[in-house]
Write a protein that holds these residues in place. Structure first.
Motif, PDB file in Angstrom:
ATOM      1  N   TRP A 118       0.841  -1.191   0.000  1.00 39.36           N
ATOM      2  CA  TRP A 118       0.000   0.000   0.000  1.00 39.36           C
ATOM      3  C   TRP A 118       0.883   1.251   0.000  1.00 39.36           C
ATOM      4  O   TRP A 118       1.690   1.439   0.913  1.00 39.36           O
ATOM      5  N   LEU A 128      -7.660   0.455   4.758  1.00 40.73           N
ATOM      6  CA  LEU A 128      -7.197  -0.932   4.724  1.00 40.73           C
ATOM      7  C   LEU A 128      -7.550  -1.647   6.030  1.00 40.73           C
ATOM      8  O   LEU A 128      -8.050  -2.773   6.030  1.00 40.73           O
ATOM      9  N   THR A 145       6.175   2.541   0.925  1.00 36.78           N
ATOM     10  CA  THR A 145       5.129   1.525   0.936  1.00 36.78           C
ATOM     11  C   THR A 145       4.949   0.911   2.321  1.00 36.78           C
ATOM     12  O   THR A 145       5.917   0.617   3.017  1.00 36.78           O
ATOM     13  N   HIS A 173      -7.931   0.236  -3.189  1.00 35.42           N
ATOM     14  CA  HIS A 173      -6.495   0.462  -3.372  1.00 35.42           C
ATOM     15  C   HIS A 173      -6.264   1.636  -4.329  1.00 35.42           C
ATOM     16  O   HIS A 173      -6.927   1.735  -5.355  1.00 35.42           O
ATOM     17  N   PRO A 206      -2.881  -2.855  -8.220  1.00 37.19           N
ATOM     18  CA  PRO A 206      -2.390  -3.105  -6.860  1.00 37.19           C
ATOM     19  C   PRO A 206      -1.607  -4.412  -6.756  1.00 37.19           C
ATOM     20  O   PRO A 206      -1.869  -5.356  -7.499  1.00 37.19           O
TER      21      PRO A 206
END
Length: 145
Positions: free
Chosen positions: A11, A38, A88, A115, A120
């Motif tokens: 992510w 998330l 990330t 996402h 993703p």
């Protein structure tokens, strides 16, 4: 041991969030809108992160994704032909290996929907074993003779 499958999601996060998490600021989990979304998806899927008396279990790590945008892409970050690096957040959780494909498809689709990347990085493992209870050896020696 418990038979599970691993779900790992990469992510993108802002540099500030990366720094805050690297410095141990747990509040950054809730302050970053992407990570918060998330974690809400994790909480909404009871199958994810179920470890008996513990729910919504996950591990995380920080790193960088690197990529070069190809012609025809519609990138959130970067430009065609340019090598790009993105801070990330790597999110890992587990679910029962016996979970039916429809349930796996449902939560995977939800992650794709929320996402921010055009493509993703979401990984699903084959079945594996993880500890699911206190190992029997830890219960010996309780003082009873």
């Amino acid at each position: 041991m418990k038979a599970v499958r691993k779900l790992r999601v990469h992510w993108p996060i802002e540099s500030e969030t990366f720094s805050r998490l690297a410095n141990g600021e747990a509040a950054a989990f809730k302050d970053d809108q992407g990570i918060a979304a998330l974690l809400r998806a994790l909480a909404a899927s009871a199958e994810l992160g179920d470890f008996g008396n513990y729910r919504h279990v996950f591990e995380s790590g920080l790193g960088f994704e690197g990529f070069t945008v190809a012609e025809g892409a519609n990138p959130t970050l970067g430009q065609v032909g340019q090598q790009t690096f993105s801070p990330t957040f790597v999110f890992t959780t587990y679910f029962d290996a016996a979970l039916d494909n429809a349930a796996v498809d449902k939560f995977t689709r939800r992650l794709v929907e929320i996402h921010p990347w055009e493509v993703p990085v979401i990984e699903l493992s084959a079945p594996m074993s993880v500890s699911g209870t206190t190992p029997a050896a830890a219960t010996y020696g309780s003082g009873a003779a």
